[in-house]
Scaffold this active site. Structure first.
Site, PDB file in Angstrom:
ATOM      1  N   ASP A 295      19.115   4.039 -25.656  1.00 39.78           N
ATOM      2  CA  ASP A 295      19.028   4.365 -24.236  1.00 39.78           C
ATOM      3  C   ASP A 295      17.899   5.358 -23.964  1.00 39.78           C
ATOM      4  OD1 ASP A 295      19.688   4.369 -21.589  1.00 39.78           O
ATOM      5  OD2 ASP A 295      21.599   5.409 -21.811  1.00 39.78           O
TER       6      ASP A 295
ATOM      7  N   HIS B 183      10.109   0.136 -22.524  1.00 43.82           N
ATOM      8  CA  HIS B 183      10.801  -0.798 -23.418  1.00 43.82           C
ATOM      9  C   HIS B 183       9.900  -1.212 -24.584  1.00 43.82           C
ATOM     10  CE1 HIS B 183      14.151  -0.799 -20.777  1.00 43.82           C
ATOM     11  NE2 HIS B 183      13.586  -1.498 -19.818  1.00 43.82           N
TER      12      HIS B 183
ATOM     13  N   LEU C 222      19.049  -5.459 -45.557  1.00 42.76           N
ATOM     14  CA  LEU C 222      19.638  -4.901 -44.331  1.00 42.76           C
ATOM     15  C   LEU C 222      20.054  -6.057 -43.436  1.00 42.76           C
ATOM     16  CD1 LEU C 222      20.031  -2.280 -42.467  1.00 42.76           C
ATOM     17  CD2 LEU C 222      17.913  -2.996 -41.387  1.00 42.76           C
TER      18      LEU C 222
END
Ligand code: FPP
Length: 233
Positions: A17, A34, A128
């Site tokens: 955020d 973004h 991962l």
């Protein structure tokens, strides 16, 4: 508090955020925020690999985010497209397995296919496991699980917590040990509401594009200081 990391969580989830506020503070557009957030994610994926974290889930686009202005929504879709196209080779080389949680069918034409392609290409990687939450909502995920259970014809008296867990988007993924939310907001915002019941939460005021490896380290130290009791004494 210790300055050392004493415990590495298996599964870290992040609410990324603050891109908008980061951009505003610099006189940039929200989309530029973004983009900076996407760049930052690359560094955090690498940091997770370095710390030996096995699962990383990132909340990138919620079921509520469709209500944002259409140029922001379209720009975010293009960012996802650029990640699954331009970052795929590098992520694959690094041993990252891409998975998706949320509903793909509502995405612009072709994008869902590109995401599925990235999932297929990386499916055997084990360094991962990266879950991208895109068009994801925790309540919607439970609706999805109920739909799948009914479709499978499972009788009501045979539905257990395990049945629901196994029909969520996350299926057999271990529950998140640590959930981090950046930017100072202290809400759960419809994220992993079933899986997160005993997660440790770390809220940091740092905006997502500034949340670097050092900040992740701090969150891991904080996590290590918590006593997890899972409802027991
Ligand atoms: C929240 O910040 C962030 C989002 C809604 C988008 C998160 C997306 C990325 C980090 C990039 C895309 C990621 C992938 C995997 C392609 P906000 O816009 O709500 O910030 P604000 O609260 O400061 O306005």
């Amino acid at each position: 508090m210790s300055e050392e990391i004493i415990k590495i969580p298996t599964h870290v989830a992040i609410i990324m955020d603050g891109n908008g506020r980061w951009a505003k503070a610099r006189g940039l557009t929200r989309l530029e925020g973004h983009k900076a957030g996407t760049e930052n994610l690359r560094g955090i994926i690498r940091a997770c690999v370095d710390f030996g974290i096995k699962y990383l889930t990132v909340y990138a686009f919620s079921t509520e985010n469709w209500t944002r202005p259409s140029d922001e929504v379209n720009g975010l879709m293009l960012l996802l497209e650029s990640v699954v196209e331009n970052e795929l080779a590098e992520l694959h080389r690094e041993g990252v397995q891409i998975r998706h949680i949320g509903r793909l069918e509502a995405l612009p034409k072709g994008l869902g296919e590109k995401v599925k392609n990235a999932i297929e290409i990386t499916k055997n990687n084990q360094r991962l496991i990266l879950y991208i939450a895109w068009n994801y909502g925790g309540r919607d995920e439970i609706v999805y699980a109920v739909q799948k259970i009914i479709e499978a014809g499972i009788p009501a008296n045979e539905v257990t917590e395990e049945t629901i867990t196994n029909h969520l988007f996350t299926q057999k993924c271990p529950d998140p040990d640590l959930i981090i939310r950046t930017s100072g907001e202290c809400r759960t915002s419809n994220f992993l509401i079933w899986q997160g019941i005993y997660s440790e939460w770390v809220f940091t005021p740092v905006l997502w594009p500034d949340f670097n490896k050092k900040e992740l380290r701090k969150a891991l130290i904080e996590y290590g200081s918590r006593e997890r009791r899972f409802g027991k004494v």
